[in-house]
Write an enzyme that holds these catalytic residues in place. Structure first.
Site, PDB file in Angstrom:
ATOM      1  N   ASP A  26      -8.321 -10.025 -18.702  1.00 48.88           N
ATOM      2  CA  ASP A  26      -8.279 -11.195 -19.592  1.00 48.88           C
ATOM      3  C   ASP A  26      -6.837 -11.454 -20.016  1.00 48.88           C
ATOM      4  O   ASP A  26      -6.256 -10.684 -20.769  1.00 48.88           O
ATOM      5  CB  ASP A  26      -9.160 -10.931 -20.812  1.00 48.88           C
ATOM      6  CG  ASP A  26      -9.206 -12.097 -21.783  1.00 48.88           C
ATOM      7  OD1 ASP A  26      -8.545 -13.125 -21.515  1.00 48.88           O
ATOM      8  OD2 ASP A  26      -9.900 -11.981 -22.808  1.00 48.88           O
TER       9      ASP A  26
ATOM     10  N   HIS B 180       0.825  -1.208   0.000  1.00 42.88           N
ATOM     11  CA  HIS B 180       0.000   0.000   0.000  1.00 42.88           C
ATOM     12  C   HIS B 180       0.860   1.260   0.000  1.00 42.88           C
ATOM     13  O   HIS B 180       0.371   2.364  -0.251  1.00 42.88           O
ATOM     14  CB  HIS B 180      -0.912  -0.006   1.223  1.00 42.88           C
ATOM     15  CG  HIS B 180      -2.236   0.644   1.006  1.00 42.88           C
ATOM     16  ND1 HIS B 180      -2.433   1.684   0.119  1.00 42.88           N
ATOM     17  CD2 HIS B 180      -3.464   0.403   1.561  1.00 42.88           C
ATOM     18  CE1 HIS B 180      -3.705   2.060   0.141  1.00 42.88           C
ATOM     19  NE2 HIS B 180      -4.347   1.300   1.010  1.00 42.88           N
TER      20      HIS B 180
END
Length: 439
Positions: free
Chosen positions: A375, A159
């Protein structure tokens, strides 16, 4: 009870395909990076094998994922570096951990009733949502193959270098490279827009340890429409899906808090995170790398009825004030000043919270980050999720068809028992339904 175990097959380090130029060897963290938690954000994407008659070549798939990851890291070069002194990243092409694993079960069986406690097995190590002081890497990846040819891709990112928007952009670009789409990788490094100002940095906050439980709830499109209509009827006009779900969860979290031994007589506050990229003027690039989220707060009293529509109204008012505050064109020095004002307001609120022993909750929306568009060349994911998050927190996520909302709610065990059994709440939410359906 966890009934599935992942077996590690291999572990290696993937480095960028091209050497990072000397001019890019030090990546300075912005002010918003520095004040952020030292934890790792996890994402898991599950892919079905839709053609069981065409066996998946695990070796070829793994090879292509490693090759495309190496190419993508060249553009996202700080992710291959190591954090130094909490202030900057040394971009020395150290690389990222890449683990290959397998599980002795079928993906469809797991997704019919996901075991939430088992999700950590699809991620490298146990770093997600934790504060590991001895870890300085920016990114780790794990590929897990199922018996049926399905697979899970788990990614954990520090983070300190970015938020979910950064992680989503990276994963989407990695997938574009893997499927050889020819799409340009368009990461934007704009830390100069949020210049460092060490005088504003507080000692690093640690995520408190607690006996917490995370549960998954799904709000269907029909139930979301009912909630919006209910809010509209009582004067909270034209609420969004995020607003009604966040408000409903907070309402019944308050109910659970008041029913617990530790929560009786305690007021509470909800911190709602907001992505700054679309708020500031002019808007920041969608693929801006870094932490660009802050929050506004909603307060609830210790006693008295807390109405759903009132919380929705507070949510809308809080967001409006937040946008007005940040929807301006700032120079670098003005940004430091504005963030300083924000942090001062936060300290003042924290003093009130501490003085009154208020319970603190937070909510983050992960909707609209195109995670279901990832994808790699074998289709889009069946399910995208994350693991157990920090206590007293909820994360809202898209579902595959985009009409419903999944909410991952993390509460202390006693509060969760009351929360998940609340019949009024369960009129609108389903507890851990199948992840295979058209949610």
């Amino acid at each position: 009870m966890i009934t599935m175990r992942a077996e590690i097959i291999s572990t290696e380090t993937i480095k960028p395909s091209s050497t990072t130029p000397d001019s890019h060897r030090l990546y300075k963290l912005s002010l918003l990076d520095k004040i952020n938690l030292r934890i790792y954000i996890p994402i898991i994407l599950f892919y079905q094998n839709h053609d069981p008659d065409d066996p998946v070549d695990f070796a070829d798939t793994t090879s292509e994922l490693k090759k495309s990851l190496s190419e993508t890291l060249t553009r996202y070069y700080p992710l291959s570096g190591r954090i130094k002194d909490g202030l900057q990243i040394e971009c020395d092409d150290n690389g990222v951990e890449f683990i290959v694993a397998r599980v002795d079960c079928r993906l469809e069986g797991f997704l019919k009733r996901p075991e939430f406690e088992a999700l950590t097995q699809f991620l490298p190590g146990q770093i997600q949502w934790n504060n590991p002081d001895d870890l300085t890497s920016m990114l780790s990846v794990q590929i897990t193959f199922f018996q049926c040819g399905g697979m899970a891709i788990g990614v954990s990112m520090s983070h300190k270098i970015g938020d979910l928007s950064t992680l989503s952009a990276f994963i989407n670009d990695w997938a574009a490279v893997a499927r050889r789409s020819g799409q340009e990788i368009s990461a934007e490094f704009i830390t100069s827009s949020f210049p460092p100002n060490d005088s504003l940095i507080n000692p690093q906050y640690k995520v408190p340890k607690a006996n917490c439980v995370t549960k998954r709830f799904v709000f269907s499109a029909e139930k979301l429409d009912e909630l919006k209509a209910l809010a509209n009827t009582h004067g909270a006009e034209n609420p969004t899906r995020v607003q009604v779900v966040s408000a409903l969860i907070y309402k019944f979290v308050i109910t659970a808090l008041r029913a617990s031994k530790s929560g009786s007589g305690r007021a509470s506050v909800l911190h709602q995170m907001v992505n700054l990229r679309k708020v500031v003027v002019p808007p920041l690039p969608e693929k801006s790398v870094g932490n660009m989220a802050l929050h506004f707060s909603i307060l609830a009293p210790a006693e008295g009825e807390v109405e759903f529509h009132d919380l929705v109204g507070q949510w809308k008012e809080g967001l409006s004030r937040f946008r007005h505050s940040f929807a301006k064109s700032y120079t670098g020095d003005e940004w430091s000043s504005r963030i300083g004002e924000y942090m001062k307001d936060g300290k003042d609120l924290h003093s009130v919270i501490f003085a009154n022993s208020m319970a603190v909750y937070s909510c983050t929306s992960w909707l609209g980050f195109s995670l279901y568009e990832v994808d790699f060349g074998w289709g889009k994911p069946t399910w995208v999720t994350t693991t157990m998050c920090a206590c007293n927190n909820s994360i809202l996520m898209d579902t595959r068809n985009g009409d419903a909302i999944e909410a991952l709610v993390s509460l202390e065990e006693q509060e969760m028992t009351a929360f998940e059994q609340n019949e009024e709440f369960l009129q609108f939410a389903s507890l851990n339904p199948s992840a295979l359906g058209n949610n």
